[in-house]
Each structure stands twice: as structure tokens, then as C-alpha cells.
Design an enzyme around this catalytic site. Structure first.
Site, short mmCIF file in Angstrom:
data_model
loop_
_atom_site.label_atom_id
_atom_site.label_comp_id
_atom_site.label_asym_id
_atom_site.label_seq_id
_atom_site.Cartn_x
_atom_site.Cartn_y
_atom_site.Cartn_z
N ASP A 122 0.79 -1.24 0.00
CA ASP A 122 0.00 0.00 0.00
C ASP A 122 0.82 1.29 0.00
OD1 ASP A 122 0.88 0.27 2.67
OD2 ASP A 122 -0.93 -0.67 3.47
N HIS A 124 6.64 -7.77 -0.91
CA HIS A 124 5.56 -8.25 -1.78
C HIS A 124 5.21 -7.25 -2.88
CE1 HIS A 124 4.10 -11.36 1.42
NE2 HIS A 124 5.23 -11.68 0.86
N CYS A 151 2.83 -2.98 -26.91
CA CYS A 151 2.59 -4.27 -27.56
C CYS A 151 1.18 -4.82 -27.31
CB CYS A 151 3.63 -5.30 -27.11
SG CYS A 151 3.30 -5.93 -25.46
N SER A 211 0.93 -8.56 11.60
CA SER A 211 1.07 -9.66 10.64
C SER A 211 0.72 -10.98 11.30
CB SER A 211 2.51 -9.73 10.11
OG SER A 211 2.63 -10.85 9.24
N ASN A 266 0.08 -7.14 17.75
CA ASN A 266 -0.87 -7.73 16.81
C ASN A 266 -2.18 -7.99 17.56
OD1 ASN A 266 -0.74 -8.73 13.98
ND2 ASN A 266 -1.63 -10.55 14.91
N GLU A 294 -4.23 -10.43 17.22
CA GLU A 294 -4.40 -11.85 17.56
C GLU A 294 -3.04 -12.49 17.85
OE1 GLU A 294 -7.88 -12.50 14.18
OE2 GLU A 294 -5.79 -12.84 13.73
N ALA A 344 -2.23 -1.38 16.67
CA ALA A 344 -0.90 -0.80 16.48
C ALA A 344 -0.91 0.73 16.56
CB ALA A 344 -0.34 -1.23 15.12
P1 NAD Z 1 -2.79 -10.99 7.48
O1 NAD Z 1 -4.09 -10.47 6.97
O2 NAD Z 1 -2.47 -12.42 7.31
O3 NAD Z 1 -2.70 -10.67 9.05
C1 NAD Z 1 -2.97 -9.39 9.58
C2 NAD Z 1 -2.80 -9.47 11.09
O4 NAD Z 1 -2.92 -8.15 11.59
C3 NAD Z 1 -3.88 -10.31 11.78
O5 NAD Z 1 -3.26 -11.27 12.63
C4 NAD Z 1 -4.72 -9.29 12.58
O6 NAD Z 1 -5.09 -9.79 13.85
C5 NAD Z 1 -3.74 -8.15 12.75
N1 NAD Z 1 -4.37 -6.84 12.83
C6 NAD Z 1 -5.43 -6.36 12.13
N2 NAD Z 1 -5.65 -5.07 12.44
C7 NAD Z 1 -4.71 -4.72 13.37
C8 NAD Z 1 -4.42 -3.52 14.07
N3 NAD Z 1 -5.14 -2.39 13.89
N4 NAD Z 1 -3.38 -3.50 14.94
C9 NAD Z 1 -2.64 -4.64 15.14
N5 NAD Z 1 -2.89 -5.82 14.51
C10 NAD Z 1 -3.89 -5.84 13.60
O7 NAD Z 1 -1.67 -10.05 6.82
P2 NAD Z 1 -0.12 -10.32 6.57
O8 NAD Z 1 0.47 -11.11 7.69
O9 NAD Z 1 0.47 -9.03 6.16
O10 NAD Z 1 0.03 -11.32 5.33
C11 NAD Z 1 -0.81 -11.44 4.26
C12 NAD Z 1 -0.53 -10.70 2.97
O11 NAD Z 1 -1.43 -9.66 2.94
C13 NAD Z 1 0.75 -10.04 2.68
O12 NAD Z 1 1.31 -10.72 1.62
C14 NAD Z 1 0.38 -8.62 2.14
O13 NAD Z 1 1.00 -8.38 0.90
C15 NAD Z 1 -1.06 -8.73 1.91
N6 NAD Z 1 -1.94 -7.58 2.13
C16 NAD Z 1 -1.46 -6.31 2.15
C17 NAD Z 1 -2.33 -5.26 2.39
C18 NAD Z 1 -1.76 -3.88 2.42
O14 NAD Z 1 -0.83 -3.60 1.66
N7 NAD Z 1 -2.28 -3.00 3.27
C19 NAD Z 1 -3.68 -5.47 2.62
C20 NAD Z 1 -4.14 -6.80 2.58
C21 NAD Z 1 -3.26 -7.84 2.33
#
Ligand code: NAD
Length: 256
Positions: free
Chosen positions: A110, A125, A161, A199, A224, A226, A242
Site C-alpha cells: 500500500d 511483496h 505491444c 502480521s 498484533n 491476535e 498498532a
Molecule cells: P494478514 O491479513 O495475514 O494478518 C494481519 C494481522 O494483523 C492479523 O493477525 C490481525 O489480527 C492483525 N491486525 C489487524 N488489524 C490490526 C491492528 N489495527 N493492529 C494490530 N494488529 C492488527 O496479513 P499479513 O500477515 O500481512 O500477510 C498477508 C498478505 O497480505 C501479505 O502478503 C500482504 O501483501 C497482503 N496484504 C497487504 C495489504 C496492504 O498492503 N495494506 C492489505 C491486505 C493484504
């Protein structure tokens, strides 16, 4: 050591920053949910809700049916282009400016760490800054292409192309950007403290980085909502938002 209260945990996290010589942050989708961008795994709002990831978000699926990918990613694109960094992104940028943080390794696409002012960012990513033609590999600026798609709903094509354009985000089945990954690994080898934020640590190989660092002796602070697979190896674990906790830690670092 067992820390009873949130106050104790914040104080301990701050003292780890003070003692650290080379701290890194490792961030995932959860750091951006307070900017309005949904993560992947949360129930109902998560981006995997009601979709088959391999159909819409793999490189094989993309080549077969790019329209399905673009239709799925459209809401994420719309919110991402409009999103602003929240207090968590801003705090990481401030910690770097003040010399307490040496970089951010992110799984996010993002670009909110850049918008918040972080300088040293490893985007494992990919990102939406550019898009590449899958036929001739010409690279284009991402934002106008994505905005055009949001307006007309048509898969973007290469001006040279006529091949299909793919945003430079890493889909399932694609290799991580090798140079970026190597640079991140090099930084991880130097790092004595890793702040893991938002994450699930479920997406390999990037999600394995904190666990691998902890096995080599790097101290972990995890923030996090969870539990994560790395919680048991962390010095400090805080299950909270966060954008609320990071500014508290930074204030405490300042006051030590
Ligand atoms: P994930 O969705 O697997 O996990 C997100 C984690 O963040 C969860 O465990 C959740 O409990 C926690 N969470 C949610 N809101 C929160 C907050 N406000 N404060 C603290 N914790 C919070 O995401 P991931 O581990 O990044 O992996 C999945 C993939 O998701 C990555 O490859 C990424 O590229 C992609 N992704 C990116 C975006 C983005 O760029 N914003 C959005 C969606 C998915």
C-alpha cells in the site's frame, strides 16, 4: 520474565529500543487496517472472504483471467489510493528519524510507509507504484493505470505491444523480488531487535523472517490483535491496535 500490565509491556518495549544497536520493524496488513485498508484474514471484511485465492490472486489465475484479478483487487486499489498513513506508520517514520529504527521490512503493497516518511523500506511483496507488461516487460507508472481501471473497469493493456499490464505486486506462484529480499536479509542479519506489527506471519517465506531472526538471538516485540506463531519467542507481546500502542512506546522511548 512475566509482564503483568500493558504499562509494563510498553515500558519494557521502550527499554529494548533504548538498548538496541540496530532495530528493524516488520509489518503486515494489520498496520494499515486503521487507514481503512482491510487485511486478508479477518472474518467478513478480510480480502479472502468468499474468494478462491488461487483463482484471483495467483500468477496462473492472472494469466488465465486478468479481469477476475482486477475485479477482486478493485476495492483494495480504491481504498489504497485514497488511504493516508495512520499513527502506527507515522511513529515508525519518527523512530527512524530519531535513530531508534534502521528500516521497515513490509509485506504491504500500500506504500503507506513511504507516505509516512520512512526512508529505508524493504517491500517484499511489491507495491502499486508501477505496473509491468506481462508480454514485453515495459514498466509503467502504476497510479494512472489503476485509476483508469477503477473508472472504466477494463483490464489495462500495454501501449507498446498491447500485452496485459500487471501491477508490480507479488502474486501467489511468483518469486519475491530477489534484490529486495536479499537486502532485507542482510539487514536482518545485523538486527538485534525486531518490532513485528500487524502480521499473522502465515505467508511464507516473508512471514518466517521474525521467527528466523529470533532463533538467531534477535529480540522480538510483537504488536498484533491476535496471537501469532512467534509470540512464544518474543520478549514483549501486546495484543492491541498498532496505531494506539506504537505512539505510546515511542513516547516512552523519548522519556527514557
Ligand atoms: P494478514 O491479513 O495475514 O494478518 C494481519 C494481522 O494483523 C492479523 O493477525 C490481525 O489480527 C492483525 N491486525 C489487524 N488489524 C490490526 C491492528 N489495527 N493492529 C494490530 N494488529 C492488527 O496479513 P499479513 O500477515 O500481512 O500477510 C498477508 C498478505 O497480505 C501479505 O502478503 C500482504 O501483501 C497482503 N496484504 C497487504 C495489504 C496492504 O498492503 N495494506 C492489505 C491486505 C493484504
Amino acid at each position: 520474565m512475566i509482564f503483568e500490565t500493558l504499562h509494563d509491556k510498553i515500558a519494557h518495549a521502550a527499554s529494548l529500543f533504548k538498548q538496541s544497536h540496530y532495530a528493524l520493524a516488520f509489518t503486515g496488513a494489520g498496520i494499515s487496517t486503521d487507514s481503512g485498508i482491510p487485511d486478508f484474514r479477518s472474518q467478513e471484511l478480510g480480502l479472502w472472504h468468499n474468494v478462491d485465492a488461487m483463482t484471483v490472486a495467483s500468477i496462473f489465475g492472472f494469466k488465465r483471467n486478468p479481469q477476475a484479478f482486477y475485479d477482486w483487487v478493485a476495492p483494495l486499489t480504491r481504498t489504497t489510493l485514497a488511504a493516508r498513513p495512520n499513527n502506527a506508520h507515522i511513529t515508525l517514520a519518527e523512530l527512524e528519524r530519531r535513530g531508534f529504527l534502521h528500516g521497515v521490512i513490509t509485506q504491504n503493497i500500500d506504500m503507506l510507509h513511504t507516505r509516512a516518511g520512512s526512508q529505508c523500506i524493504y517491500e517484499l511483496h511489491g507495491h502499486m507504484r508501477t505496473a509491468t507488461c506481462i508480454s514485453c516487460f515495459k514498466v509503467f507508472e502504476g497510479e494512472p493505470i489503476l485509476k483508469q481501471f477503477i473508472e472504466d473497469g477494463r483490464v489495462p493493456h500495454c501501449k507498446i505491444c498491447n500485452g496485459v499490464l500487471k501491477p508490480d505486486v507479488i502474486l501467489f506462484g511468483e518469486q519475491l523480488p530477489i534484490r529486495e529480499f536479499q537486502n532485507a536479509q542482510e539487514a536482518v542479519r545485523r538486527c538485534d531487535l525486531m518490532l513485528v506489527v500487524g502480521s499473522s506471519l502465515e505467508v511464507a517465506p516473508a512471514g518466517d523472517i521474525p521467527l528466523m531472526a529470533a532463533r538467531r538471538g534477535t529480540k522480538l516485540i510483537i504488536i498484533n490483535l491476535e496471537p501469532t506463531p512467534a509470540d512464544k519467542m518474543a520478549e514483549v507481546v501486546i495484543h492491541a491496535r498498532a496505531a494506539e500502542i506504537l505512539p505510546e512506546i515511542a513516547r516512552r522511548v523519548e522519556s527514557l
